[in-house]
Motif scaffolding. Structure first.
Motif, mmCIF file in Angstrom:
data_model
loop_
_atom_site.group_PDB
_atom_site.id
_atom_site.type_symbol
_atom_site.label_atom_id
_atom_site.label_comp_id
_atom_site.label_asym_id
_atom_site.label_seq_id
_atom_site.Cartn_x
_atom_site.Cartn_y
_atom_site.Cartn_z
ATOM 1 N N ALA B 74 35.321 -34.427 7.252
ATOM 2 C CA ALA B 74 34.634 -35.254 6.253
ATOM 3 C C ALA B 74 34.070 -34.412 5.122
ATOM 4 O O ALA B 74 34.071 -34.832 3.972
ATOM 5 N N THR B 75 33.613 -33.211 5.448
ATOM 6 C CA THR B 75 33.008 -32.362 4.404
ATOM 7 C C THR B 75 33.908 -31.198 4.012
ATOM 8 O O THR B 75 33.601 -30.492 3.053
ATOM 9 N N TYR B 76 34.964 -30.988 4.745
ATOM 10 C CA TYR B 76 35.881 -29.847 4.578
ATOM 11 C C TYR B 76 35.263 -28.525 5.014
ATOM 12 O O TYR B 76 35.900 -27.487 4.960
ATOM 13 N N ARG B 77 34.018 -28.529 5.414
ATOM 14 C CA ARG B 77 33.357 -27.247 5.700
ATOM 15 C C ARG B 77 33.852 -26.656 7.018
ATOM 16 O O ARG B 77 33.985 -27.351 8.015
ATOM 17 N N PHE B 78 34.087 -25.363 6.984
ATOM 18 C CA PHE B 78 34.454 -24.642 8.201
ATOM 19 C C PHE B 78 33.182 -24.214 8.917
ATOM 20 O O PHE B 78 32.206 -23.811 8.283
ATOM 21 N N SER B 79 33.206 -24.282 10.243
ATOM 22 C CA SER B 79 32.114 -23.695 11.022
ATOM 23 C C SER B 79 32.381 -22.204 11.099
ATOM 24 O O SER B 79 33.519 -21.803 11.352
ATOM 25 N N ARG B 80 31.363 -21.438 10.890
ATOM 26 C CA ARG B 80 31.600 -19.995 10.912
ATOM 27 C C ARG B 80 31.067 -19.393 12.206
ATOM 28 O O ARG B 80 30.171 -19.899 12.797
#
Lengths: 915, 80, 163
Positions: B74-80
Motif C-alpha cells: 500500500a505504501t511501497y515502503r520496504f522494511s529494513r
C-alpha cells in the motif's frame, strides 16, 4: 511609465529592448516581461480561453493564473507566464487566447540532467529556508538550496529588518556564508517540481534563458535529480484572493503581488488603488503603494483596529461587491457596499495558503486550519520538515525561528476568513484561466457531485498551467458552502507533480537522437558500414540486414533483389554472416549438466565434450521461451547460445532458478556474449574456406561431423570451429575473441574470395532458416506455442524425471489436437507474398459474413531463391493434420488461396548438411 | 524513484532491479504428482495482499543476485 | 596471404574525438586489458577494488570478482576469460565527477565513492563497472557492444566543458 524612482532592484543603467504584440518597448535587466509591460502601463496581456475576456497579471510569479503569452524570439514557445519570463534583449512575445502554438522548427537547445546527493535539501531561499540551509551547513551537512526565483530572499521586500540589519543585507551575508562551504550547492532559477520516495526531489534549473545570447555548450534547462537525507520545505505561501463579481479584469491583482512589483521592479501598478482585504498583510501593500505616490483606499470587513500598519491611505470598514471596466476592458471602478469608487488597480487579499505541494507529493496529510482559512501540513513526516509560511507561520520572526529548527509561539490570528462577497455567481470567477465561476461550481454540485475531485474535473477548476495555486482552496470552500458541509470534510484536490509546467524536452534531457536508446554494435560494425550494409534494429542491436550491390541503372539493389542474390549464393557457393549478437553464457561447475537438464526440455548432461546439441527452453507453462545450441566444453563446462534477444532475459531466467530454487547446485553463469564473435560460414564451399583458414584441421565430414566442435589456432590466435547449420547447408560457425574478430572476418572474406564468398545479412538468414522450417522464437512463436506445436517433440525428453515446463505438457489442453501448430504455406500463385500477420480462414471463394472463424496467422513470409517462389510459415489450428489442405488468406480485398505443407520446404531429406 | 536496498551493494535506484513476484513459492518436489489444478495454481496463482508482502527482487543492473525483501504494497515502503 | 590477425579495440577510431576534449574531462580508451571472471567466495569488500599482485581485483558480487590487468594473460589471471566482453575508458580531469553526475545515480562524493571504490551500476543507459582511482579519476568498464554508445554519450556530456 509607472516606474517609480527609488524603488526596485532592476538595473536602470542598462536598457533592454523587446517587442510585445508588435509594439517595441524597453525594460531593464532584472525585469520580467510582465513587470516591463506593467511599467509601460500595458495591463491587458492575454484573452481568456472560453469567453475571450481581457486578462492581465493577477500575481507576480508562477501562481499567476492569467498572464500567459506566446514567445516568438529567441525560440518559439507557447503558454509561458509573462511573470516568469526574465527580460532579455530582443525578446519577442505576443498575447494569446488561452492556447499557444508549438514551434514548427526543431528545438536545437540542449537539455540535460544531473544527480545531486545531500544530507539536507532546502527548497526555498526565503528567510526560513536560508536559516535552515545555514543551520544544516554549519553542522557539516552537504546542503542543496534551491529557489525558483533569480534571487534569494523569498517574499522579503527590503523594507524588513533581520537581526537589526536590512533584511536584504542579511540575505546577501547568509548566501555568502553558504557559498563558502564546499559542500553547499545553491541553485537559483530552479523549481523543485516533484517530491518522491526516499528523499528524491526533481528540480528544473533554467540556465540560459536569462542570458542573451545564450552561451554555447550549456544546457538550456537541467533537471536536477536530488537525493536528500532530509528535505526542508520552505516554499512560502500563496496569497488568496476574495471572489467578487467581475474579478477577472486587468488591473485586479493580489495585494502582495503589487507590493512585490513595487519593491522588486520599481513598478507602481496603479495610481488610484483600492485594497480589499480581510487580512493584515495587505495593509503593508496599502502603506507601501501610498508611500510610492498612489492614492489608496483600503476596505476591510473587519472592525477597524488600531494595531495594523499605518500609512497615507484611507481605510474603512466595507466590502467590494463587483467591478466596472473602462473602454479597454481594464478596471475603472469598484462597486462597494457603500457605493462606487473609481480606481485603476484593485488589490484583493483574503489570506494565505501555505505552499505545501512538496509535502503533499509524498502523501503528507494536510489539515484545515479554520483560523487561517487554509490547509497546512497536519502531521509529521519522516525525512521532511516544513518551515515558515509553507507551514502556516507567516510572521518573519516565526519564519526565522522555524528555519533555525525552533518552534515559535504562534501569533494570535486576526484575519477573517472570507471566500466571496455577494454578487452574480456567473460573474464571480474562481479559476480565471479556465473561465470557471461560482455558477459552474453550483452546476456541478447541482448535478450531484459531492467530491472536490469530481467538481474539479466537471468545472476544470485547477486544471490549467497553475494547477489551482490561487483557486484550489477557494473552489473547495465554495463547494463546501454550496453543499452546506464543513470544508474540512471535503479537503482539497490532490497536489501532484509537477508543481509548475515542465517541458518534455527537459524531461527527455540528452536522451534524444542517437542517445535516445543505446545502439549496440558488434565488433564488425565498421566493416558492415563500409560495405554499405542496410541495418535493422534487433532489440538494441544494429544488425546488417543485407548488403545491396550497385544496381544496373545506378543506385543500389532493393532488398528483394539483394536477398534473392544472397540466398542463391549461399546455397550455391558460400556465404558468411555476422552472428555475434547471439547470446552466449558459459555454464560451469560440477553440476552444470544437471542444471541444464532442468533448464532445457532435452537432455544436456549426456552431451560429450566436443559435441554440440540443439535445445529448447520452456517456461513453467510449457511454452517455448528460447532455443539455441549448446557446446560441451569440458567435464564441467558448457557454452550456451541463446537467441539475440534472449541473451539478457535467459541469463536472468537461469540465475533465478539457480539462486532461488537450486542454490545447492554448484554452477556459475557468466555472460560471454561480447567475448566471442561468431561467424557462420555457410554453403557447399564452406569446407574449402574453413579448410583454408585452419589447414591443420581435418574438415572432412568423417573427421569433423555435424554437431561437433574443435578448437584451433590461426596465427596463434585461438579460434573455435563448430559444425552447426541454421540453413540446412554444410556450415561452420567460426568463433574468435572480440579483439580479433575484425581481422578474422577479413581473413575469411579473403580466403573465401576464390569460392565466391558472399556476406549476407539477417534477412537472408531468415529466409534460409524458414526454408528449412526452423522457427525464430518471438517471430514464429508468441509465448503460447509449445515445442510440440512447433513439431519439435523430438527435442522434448521423455527420459528426464523433470525439467521446467514438463508438467505442463501433461495438461489436457496441451494435447488438444486443435492447438495452433507450425506449418508451411504455399500460395497457389507463386508470385504472391503473404504479409506477415495475415489471418488464415477456411477455403472460400467469398468472404463469409462476420464473425469469420480464424484458423491462425502467417508468422514468416519470404521469396525463396531455392524454390523459385514465395512461401510462408504459419501457426494454424490443427495444422499438422491439415497438411495438403487448401485454406484462404484474406489480403486487403483479395482472397489468396494457399496450400498447407510441412514446414520443411528445402531439402527435407537433409542431404546438403554434410556437403 | 525509490531506493531499494540490495543486501550486497546497498541502496540503489529501483531501475537497477527486476521484480520477481511473491517469495517463498517453492517448486513442487514432485510436479508429476500434482493434479492439473494444483499445478495450475502453482504456475499462475500468487498472493496479492494489501500491506506486508514478501517478494523477490534481482539486482539486475548490479551484482545480479536475487534476494527476498519485505514491502508494504500500500505504501511501497520496504522494511529494513 | 592476407594480413596477420591483428587486434581491434572496441573504441579504435574514437581517439581523435577524445583528443579534442579539454584536460578537465580527458577521455582515454584503454583497449586491451585482460579481464577474467573468478567465482567463489571473496574476501574483497563489497563495492571496492584493490590492487593485487599484478592485477586489479574488482568486487562484482558476493561470489564474483573481476580481475583486470593491462599486461597479464587470462591464463595467468585464472577464471573465465572475459577480456573482450568489456572495454575500458579512463576519465579524469577537474570536471570528471561533474560529468559522471549527469548520468550516474549513485553518490560519487569522495567521502562516499573515493579511491578504491567500485560499483556495478548505470551510466546514461549503459550498464557499467565504475572504478574510482583517485580524486576526479575514474575507470569505466563497459560491455563492448555498448562502448560506442557510451563514448558518444560521454562526448556529448562533455559539451559543457569544452569552453
Amino acid at each position: 511609465m509607472t516606474r517609480v524612482d527609488g524603488y526596485g532592484r532592476v538595473d536602470r543603467t542598462r536598457t533592454l529592448r523587446f517587442t510585445f504584440d508588435g509594439v517595441s518597448y524597453t525594460g531593464h535587466p532584472g525585469d520580467t516581461l510582465a513587470s516591463a509591460l506593467l511599467a509601460h502601463g500595458v495591463r491587458t496581456i492575454a484573452r481568456s480561453v472560453k469567453q475571450d475576456r481581457p486578462r492581465g497579471v493577477t500575481a507576480v510569479w508562477s501562481e499567476d493564473p492569467t498572464g500567459l503569452v506566446q514567445v516568438e524570439e529567441p525560440f518559439p514557445e507557447p503558454m509561458l507566464l509573462a511573470t516568469t519570463i526574465e527580460l532579455v534583449d530582443g525578446l519577442v512575445a505576443s498575447s494569446i487566447g488561452g492556447r499557444g502554438r508549438l514551434a514548427e522548427v526543431p528545438d536545437t537547445a540542449r537539455y540535460d540532467r544531473r544527480y545531486a546527493h545531500c544530507e539536507t535539501l532546502v527548497v526555498g531561499a526565503g528567510p526560513a529556508g536560508l536559516l535552515a540551509a545555514r543551520t544544516a551547513a554549519r553542522r557539516g551537512d552537504r546542503v542543496v538550496l534551491v529557489d525558483d526565483r533569480p534571487a534569494a530572499g523569498g517574499s522579503l521586500t527590503g523594507t524588513e529588518r533581520i537581526c537589526g540589519r536590512d533584511a536584504l543585507d542579511f540575505v546577501a551575508d547568509t548566501l555568502a556564508e553558504l557559498r563558502a562551504h564546499p559542500d553547499v550547492r545553491i541553485l537559483l532559477r530552479t523549481t523543485a517540481f516533484g517530491h518522491y520516495d526516499d528523499g528524491f526531489v526533481l528540480a528544473l534549473e533554467r540556465r540560459t534563458d536569462h542570458l542573451a545570447p545564450a552561451p554555447q555548450g550549456l544546457s538550456r534547462q537541467r533537471v536536477w535529480r536530488i537525493r536528500a537525507g532530509h528535505v526542508v520545505v520552505a516554499t512560502g505561501a500563496h496569497e488568496r484572493p476574495i471572489v467578487v463579481a467581475d474579478n477577472d479584469r486587468p488591473g485586479i491583482m493580489l495585494a502582495a503581488s503589487a507590493r512585490d512589483l513595487l519593491h522588486r521592479y520599481g513598478v507602481l501598478a496603479g495610481r488610484r488603488v483600492v485594497v480589499f482585504t480581510s487580512d493584515d498583510a495587505a495593509y503593508d501593500a496599502a502603506a507601501d503603494l501610498a508611500g510610492a505616490g498612489a492614492e489608496v483606499t483600503l476596505l476591510d470587513p473587519r472592525p477597524v483596529r488600531g494595531d495594523s500598519r499605518s500609512g497615507d491611505y484611507r481605510r474603512s470598514r466595507g466590502l467590494v461587491l463587483g467591478t466596472g471596466a473602462g473602454p479597454d476592458g481594464a478596471i475603472s471602478h469598484v462597486f462597494t457596499d457603500q457605493g462606487e469608487l473609481p480606481c485603476d488597480l484593485l488589490l484583493l487579499s483574503g489570506g494565505w495558503n501555505p505552499t505545501s505541494h512538496l509535502f503533499s507529493h509524498v502523501r503528507g496529510a494536510l489539515r484545515y486550519d479554520a483560523e487561517l482559512g487554509a490547509f497546512r501540513p497536519g502531521e509529521a513526516l519522516a525525512g521532511v520538515t516544513v518551515v515558515g509560511a509553507a507551514n502556516g507561520t507567516f510572521d518573519l520572526a516565526g519564519c526565522l525561528a522555524e528555519g533555525r529548527g525552533e518552534t515559535p509561539e504562534p501569533l494570535p490570528r486576526t484575519n477573517l476568513v472570507l471566500w466571496r462577497t455577494d454578487g452574480d455567481p456567473a460573474r464571480q470567477y474562481v479559476d480565471l484561466q479556465r473561465d470557471s465561476t461560482v455558477a459552474d461550481i453550483a452546476r456541478a454540485t447541482g448535478a450531484g457531485l459531492r467530491s472536490v475531485e469530481h467538481v474539479k474535473r466537471y468545472t476544470t477548476i485547477g486544471t490549467a498551467h497553475d494547477q489551482g495555486k490561487t483557486s484550489g482552496v477557494l473552489a473547495s470552500a465554495i463547494t463546501a458552502e454550496l453543499l452546506g458541509v464543513p470544508i474540512e470534510s471535503l479537503g482539497t484536490t490532490t497536489f501532484r507533480p509537477p508543481y509548475t509546467p515542465i517541458a518534455f524536452a527537459a524531461l527527455a534531457g540528452r536522451e534524444r537522437g542517437q542517445l535516445f536508446d543505446p545502439v549496440r554494435t558488434t565488433a564488425l560494425h565498421a566493416w558492415h558500414v563500409a560495405r554499405g550494409a542496410v541495418f535493422e534494429d534487433v532489440g538494441q542491436w544494429k544488425r546488417a540486414r543485407y548488403y545491396p550491390l550497385p544496381g544496373e541503372a545506378g543506385g543500389t539493389e532493393d532488398m528483394d533483389t539483394a536477398v534473392l542474390r544472397e540466398c542463391a549464393a549461399v546455397r550455391r557457393d558460400v556465404g558468411i554472416l555476422d552472428g555475434s549478437t547471439l547470446g552466449k553464457i558459459e555454464v560451469r561447475g560440477p553440476d552444470a549438466g544437471a542444471f541444464l537438464d532442468m533448464i532445457y526440455t532435452n537432455l544436456m548432461s549426456s552431451l560429450r565434450p566436443g559435441r554440440v546439441r540443439y535445445g529448447v527452453m520452456c517456461g513453467l507453462d510449457g511454452m517455448v521461451i528460447d532455443d539455441g545450441t549448446v557446446l560441451r566444453l569440458d567435464d564441467e563446462g558448457f557454452l550456451v547460445y541463446t537467441t539475440t534477444g534472449g541473451a539478457a532475459p535467459i541469463l536472468d531466467h537461469m540465475e533465478e532458478w539457480l539462486q532461488t530454487e537450486w542454490p545447492h547446485l554448484r554452477v556459475t553463469l557468466t555472460s560471454v556474449t561480447e567475448q566471442w564473435a561468431t561467424f557462420p560460414v555457410v554453403g557447399p564451399r564452406s569446407r574449402d574456406v574453413v579448410g583454408a583458414l585452419a589447414p591443420h584441421v581435418d574438415v572432412s565430414a568423417a573427421a569433423f561431423p555435424f554437431m561437433t566442435w574443435q578448437d584451433t589456432e590461426v596465427d596463434g590466435v585461438p579460434v573455435r570451429l563448430a559444425r552447426i547449420s541454421f540453413s540446412g547447408e554444410l556450415a561452420w560457425e567460426v568463433s574468435v575473441d572480440g579483439w580479433h574478430a575484425p581481422a578474422l572476418w577479413r581473413r575469411l572474406i579473403a580466403l573465401g574470395e576464390p569460392y565466391g564468398i558472399t556476406p549476407y545479412g539477417t534477412e537472408t538468414m531468415h529466409v534460409l532458416r524458414a526454408e528449412k522450417g526452423y522457427p525464430i522464437i518471438g517471430q514464429d512463436t508468441d509465448g503460447t506455442v509449445s515445442p510440440q506445436d512447433l513439431g519439435m517433440s523430438w527435442a522434448v525428453s521423455t527420459k528426464k524425471v523433470d525439467f521446467i515446463g514438463k508438467r505442463s505438457f501433461a495438461r489436457a489442453e496441451n494435447r488438444n489436437p486443435l492447438r495452433k501448430q507450425l506449418v508451411g504455406l504455399l500460395p497457389l500463385d507463386p508470385t504472391v507474398k503473404l504479409p506477415e500477420g495475415s489471418q488464415i480462414i477456411e477455403q472460400t471463394a467469398e468472404l463469409p459474413p462476420p464473425p469469420v472463424p480464424m484458423l491462425g496467422h502467417v508468422t514468416s513470409s519470404y521469396r525463396s531463391a531455392a524454390l523459385g517462389r514465395t512461401f510462408a510459415l504459419a501457426l494454424v489450428k490443427g495444422g499438422h493434420a491439415r497438411i495438403g489442405e487448401r485454406l484462404t488468406v484474406p489480403v486487403g480485398g483479395d482472397l489468396v488461396p494457399v496450400e498447407v505443407t510441412g514446414s520443411v520446404l528445402v531439402d527435407p531429406e537433409g542431404t546438403r548438411r554434410d556437403g | 524513484m525509490q531506493l531499494i536496498e540490495c543486501p550486497y551493494c546497498g541502496p540503489r535506484e529501483e531501475v537497477e532491479f527486476h521484480y520477481g513476484g511473491q517469495a517463498g513459492v517453492a517448486y513442487p518436489a514432485d510436479p508429476a504428482a500434482l493434479t492439473d489444478e494444483e499445478w495450475g495454481r502453482f504456475v499462475f496463482v500468487r498472493a496479492n495482499p494489501k500491506g506486508r508482502f514478501e517478494e523477490r527482487w534481482s539486482h539486475a543492473a548490479g551484482c545480479r543476485r536475487w534476494f527476498t525483501a519485505v514491502r508494504d504494497t500500500a505504501t511501497y515502503r520496504f522494511s529494513r | 596471404m592476407a594480413e596477420t590477425l591483428t587486434r581491434t579495440g572496441a573504441l579504435d577510431g574514437w581517439a581523435a574525438r577524445f583528443a579534442e576534449l579539454p584536460d578537465s574531462v580527458a577521455l582515454l580508451a584503454e583497449p586491451f586489458h585482460t579481464m577474467t571472471s573468478v567465482r567463489g567466495e571473496t574476501t574483497l569488500r563489497p563495492n571496492t577494488w584493490v590492487e593485487e599482485d599484478g592485477f586489479d581485483a574488482v568486487w562484482l558480487g558476493p561470489d564474483e570478482v573481476l580481475r583486470t590487468s593491462p599486461f597479464r594473460s587470462a591464463a595467468e589471471l585464472g577464471g573465465t576469460d572475459v577480456s573482450a566482453q568489456r572495454t575500458t575508458i579512463r576519465l579524469r580531469g577537474a570536471h570528471a565527477r561533474d560529468l559522471l553526475e549527469t548520468g550516474c545515480a549513485i553518490d560519487l562524493h569522495p567521502r562516499v565513492f573515493g579511491a578504491g571504490s567500485a560499483a556495478v551500476t548505470l551510466l546514461g543507459q549503459a550498464n557499467v563497472i565504475l572504478l574510482c582511482l583517485g580524486e576526479n579519476d575514474y575507470r569505466i568498464l563497459v560491455r563492448s557492444s555498448f562502448a560506442a554508445y557510451l563514448a558518444e554519450w560521454l562526448l556529448d556530456a562533455a559539451t559543457e566543458y569544452r569552453g
